[in-house]
Enzyme design. Structure first.
Site, PDB file in Angstrom:
ATOM      1  CE  LYS A 106      -4.237  -1.976   1.716  1.00  0.00           C
ATOM      2  NZ  LYS A 106      -3.883  -3.355   2.115  1.00  0.00           N
ATOM      3  CG  ASP A 107       4.625   1.751   2.099  1.00  0.00           C
ATOM      4  OD1 ASP A 107       3.968   2.486   2.862  1.00  0.00           O
ATOM      5  OD2 ASP A 107       5.422   0.882   2.512  1.00  0.00           O
TER       6      ASP A 107
END
Ligand SMILES: *Cc1c(COP(=O)(O)O)cnc(C)c1O
Length: 434
Positions: A106-107
């Site tokens: 998700k970064d």
């Protein structure tokens, strides 16, 4: 290029508006008016390009109203870590998506979104409030991506007692412009609170409200970058691939489907599920029936009403028969997840986290032995150290905790406990976030 709402194709906005709105006012999700098709040389040329170069070329097809130089800067600020492909065998490779600041895929989306929003908000004097419902990893990725961003405040909502200790520390220890709300309820309750806030007139008058969930189109677009990159890095050049994607809200797999609609040679997708198997039931019955989320070891995938289903359905014109030709699904139990982790370690010396293990289980149960024809790429969505408390004992001892994770474990937790009723959350927001 414009963006429309999945609830109403006539509701059309610019990329900027789609990013700042997050969710369309009618509750639909934004989709690009057309899925761009790069020329066929683009696929051929992928191997000669770096990951940031591939990313820039893809982003450029979706994003307008940003100069090429500014877009390049945004990409350079976003793609600062690699997504290596680790080959386990002739047939299977692991795509490691956990090399970012919070050790989860998700970064990528969160950082692209934070950079886009900061860019779009640079000349505004309105305060943006970003609300994020998180089952664990979204929250920490978003919090880290927006930490210290001027003119932007973040409210994180997570289900009390339903995220791991490590995830909770990552959510609640940042401070500054990040507020953590601990909700007495499930992840779906958190999502409902956020949805209600977006539809609330009082709040909409006071703030620019936005979302950083996988529903935001700027979260989705950068996730397609690593599908192209992974295809380019496989050992057998140009071999068609199958992607096995651990699914929760289905944002990650939707980005893959968009990549394949753009012309990436993807034979098939495996939708890898834990016991939350609403999508598996949908493929079998043709009926999409949301349910209460069930708690599992792969808790970032404990979703009972996957929001990106609206986009998948839209891409395939709501035809379940078409979806069945592109996506197969498999639902894995917690017991099987643990067996897979042990088994993959014994065979290959590789330690999967519970989410990646669900992805591997889908390959193991769905592949038809056509080893020569395809590479199956299993997306490893988080680093195993984030789930060390549920990993098999002997393996847990083998996992080194990365320094950036250890730092957040040492800080004090700070959160606001709220009920799942909307009123309390609303008054907290009206009082203002720090
Ligand atoms: C969020 C998450 C998932 C699920 O991704 P979706 O895009 O919501 O389907 C899988 N694994 C991990 C580790 C996650 O954080």
């Amino acid at each position: 290029m414009y963006y429309y709402s999945t609830n109403n194709h006539n509701h059309q906005v610019s990329f900027r508006e789609a990013v700042l709105n997050g969710l369309a006012p009618d509750g639909g999700l934004y989709m690009p008016s057309e899925i761009p098709k790069p020329d066929k040389f683009f696929i051929k040329s992928l191997q000669n390009l770096t990951f940031p170069e591939i990313s820039l070329k893809i982003a450029d097809k979706f994003v307008d109203a940003i100069t090429p130089n500014d877009l390049q800067t945004i990409i350079e600020k976003t793609i600062t870590f690699n997504a290596p492909l680790v080959s386990l065998s002739e047939q299977v490779a692991i795509l490691e998506l956990f090399h970012g600041p919070t050790l989860a895929f998700k970064d990528f989306g969160a950082r692209f979104l934070a950079n886009m929003m900061t860019y779009f908000n640079r000349d505004e004097d309105h305060e943006i409030i970003i609300l994020v419902a998180t089952s664990g990893d979204t929250g920490s990725a978003v919090a880290h991506a927006f930490y210290g961003c001027e003119g932007i405040k973040v409210g994180l909502l997570y289900p009390s007692g339903k995220v791991s200790k490590i995830q909770e520390q990552q959510l609640t220890t940042l401070g500054k412009n990040i507020t953590a709300f601990e909700v007495e309820g499930t992840f779906d309750d958190c999502q409902n609170l956020v949805k209600n806030a977006f539809l609330d007139e009082d709040l909409r008058k006071k703030y620019i409200l936005s979302s950083a969930n996988s529903i935001n189109i700027a979260r989705l677009i950068p996730q397609s970058f690593y599908y192209f990159n992974a295809f380019a890095r496989q050992e057998k050049a140009d071999r068609p691939v199958i992607f096995s994607v651990p699914c929760g809200n289905f944002g990650n797999i939707t980005a893959g489907i968009i990549a394949s609609e753009m012309g990436l040679p993807v034979q098939l997708f495996y939708s890898a599920l834990n016991s939350n198997k609403i999508f598996d039931d949908y493929l079998k019955t043709g009926k999409f029936v949301p349910k209460e989320a069930i708690r599992t070891l792969s808790n970032a995938m404990d979703v009972g009403n996957p929001s990106n289903f609206a986009r998948i359905s839209d891409i395939f014109n709501h035809q379940v028969e078409e979806i069945r030709t592109r996506i197969k699904s498999y639902s894995t139990s917690d017991d099987e997840t643990l067996t897979i982790i042990q088994d993959v370690y014994n065979r290959h010396g590789y330690i999967l986290d519970p989410h990646g293990a669900v992805g591997y289980a889908a390959w193991k149960n769905l592949h038809d032995g056509q080893s020569e024809a395809y590479t199956t790429i299993v997306l490893e969505t988080a680093h195993p150290s984030k789930f060390i408390d549920v990993m098999p004992k002997e393996l847990a001892n083998e996992i080194a905790i990365p320094k950036r994770l250890q730092e957040s474990l040492d800080k004090p937790k700070k959160s606001t406990l709220i009920s799942s009723e909307f009123d309390q959350f609303k008054s907290e927001l009206l009082n203002g976030l720090s």
